[in-house]
Design an enzyme around this catalytic site. Structure first.
Site, short mmCIF file in Angstrom:
data_model
loop_
_atom_site.label_atom_id
_atom_site.label_comp_id
_atom_site.label_asym_id
_atom_site.label_seq_id
_atom_site.Cartn_x
_atom_site.Cartn_y
_atom_site.Cartn_z
N GLU A 77 -4.73 -37.86 15.41
CA GLU A 77 -6.15 -38.20 15.32
C GLU A 77 -6.78 -38.47 16.68
O GLU A 77 -7.98 -38.24 16.87
CB GLU A 77 -6.32 -39.43 14.42
CG GLU A 77 -6.01 -39.20 12.95
CD GLU A 77 -6.99 -38.26 12.27
OE1 GLU A 77 -8.21 -38.44 12.47
OE2 GLU A 77 -6.54 -37.36 11.55
N GLU A 85 -14.80 -40.78 18.20
CA GLU A 85 -14.87 -39.39 17.77
C GLU A 85 -15.67 -38.56 18.77
O GLU A 85 -16.78 -38.95 19.16
CB GLU A 85 -15.52 -39.33 16.39
CG GLU A 85 -15.74 -37.94 15.84
CD GLU A 85 -16.50 -37.95 14.54
OE1 GLU A 85 -16.88 -36.86 14.08
OE2 GLU A 85 -16.73 -39.04 13.98
#
Length: 273
Positions: A136, A145
């Site tokens: 991730e 992100e």
């Protein structure tokens, strides 16, 4: 009229019953299914005191060290193991100066059932967790992100966790926690107001790791017995599983196999989703 001995016995039973009624939670709480801010005790009841959140706590904001037969999480996640991951991050990664082992261990101490069970079960869960966060975040490189700020990730139908109009709920932390309802539920369970301050996940490494461990314990921990593939399905199954993105699924498997090898445990079956 009852004899003195019978009357005395009845009084004793009534007193005992009163004490037990006050000591035990409502029977409807048995076997748990607690709200996020309550612990599931070793006997299957919901509550918030040490009797519920201490030794044997099964889920929720448990306290203390994990109760497993494989040693503490800290003894498995050695500095060598942790640093061997973060040091593989390429370039000038913000995560290199943010994520650290001490923050992880501090956060893990709030989740008593993480890495619980036998020695092999404990190591497999730890390997699975680190495999997923490696994928991730790119070896703990990314705190937020990439390009996430272009969306607010606010589900306005979730009025239980109303969005702060000046905030965005894009992916942050080791498991890239996303959406207002996840931020809200995590904050409620851990007494941290991240619904109004989601940036805390990118500013405090302990809070960041807690967000990942909270999501793991709420959504992933229960499927560990089904194999590593089940953990991938829980985390990103809608986008990657069932042949949708086999290269990403395989990348997660590769990390998991590597970490199992480092921890000296067989990876088990059902690695793919």
């Amino acid at each position: 009229m009852a004899s003195p001995n019978v009357a005395k016995t009845l009084v004793s039973l009534i007193v005992l019953g009163t004490i037990l009624a006050g000591a035990l939670p409502n029977v409807m709480a048995q076997n748990c299914g607690c709200s996020p801010d309550l612990c599931c005790s070793r006997f299957g009841f919901c509550g918030s005191s040490d009797a519920y959140c201490g030794e044997g706590c099964q889920a929720g904001p448990c306290k203390g060290s994990p109760s497993n037969n494989g040693g503490s999480v800290a003894s498995v996640v050695t500095p060598q193991f942790f640093n061997g991951i973060v040091n593989k991050a390429t370039g000038n990664c913000p995560g290199k100066s943010f994520y650290n082992r001490d923050a992880f261990i501090n956060a893990a101490n709030s989740f008593g059932q993480f890495g619980s069970g036998s020695a092999d079960q404990s190591k497999r869960e730890i390997a699975a967790f680190f495999a997923q966060i490696t994928h991730e975040t790119g070896f703990l490189c990314h705190i937020e992100e990439i390009g996430g700020a272009s969306q607010d990730y606010c589900d306005r139908s979730r009025t239980d966790y109303p969005c702060n109009p000046s905030k965005k709920y894009y992916g942050r932390g080791p498991l890239q926690l996303t959406w207002n309802y996840n931020y809200g539920a995590f904050g409620k369970a851990n007494n941290i107001d991240v619904l109004n301050a989601p940036e805390k996940l990118a500013q405090d490494a302990v809070v960041s790791f807690k967000s990942a461990l909270w999501f793991w314990m709420e959504n992933v921990h229960s499927v560990m017995g089904q194999g590593f593939g089940a953990t991938t399905r829980k985390i990103n199954g809608a986008l990657e599983c069932d042949g949708k993105q086999p290269d990403k699924v395989q990348a997660r498997i590769n990390y998991y196999n590597d970490y199992c090898r480092q921890l000296g445990v067989a990876p088990g079956n059902n690695l793919s989703c």
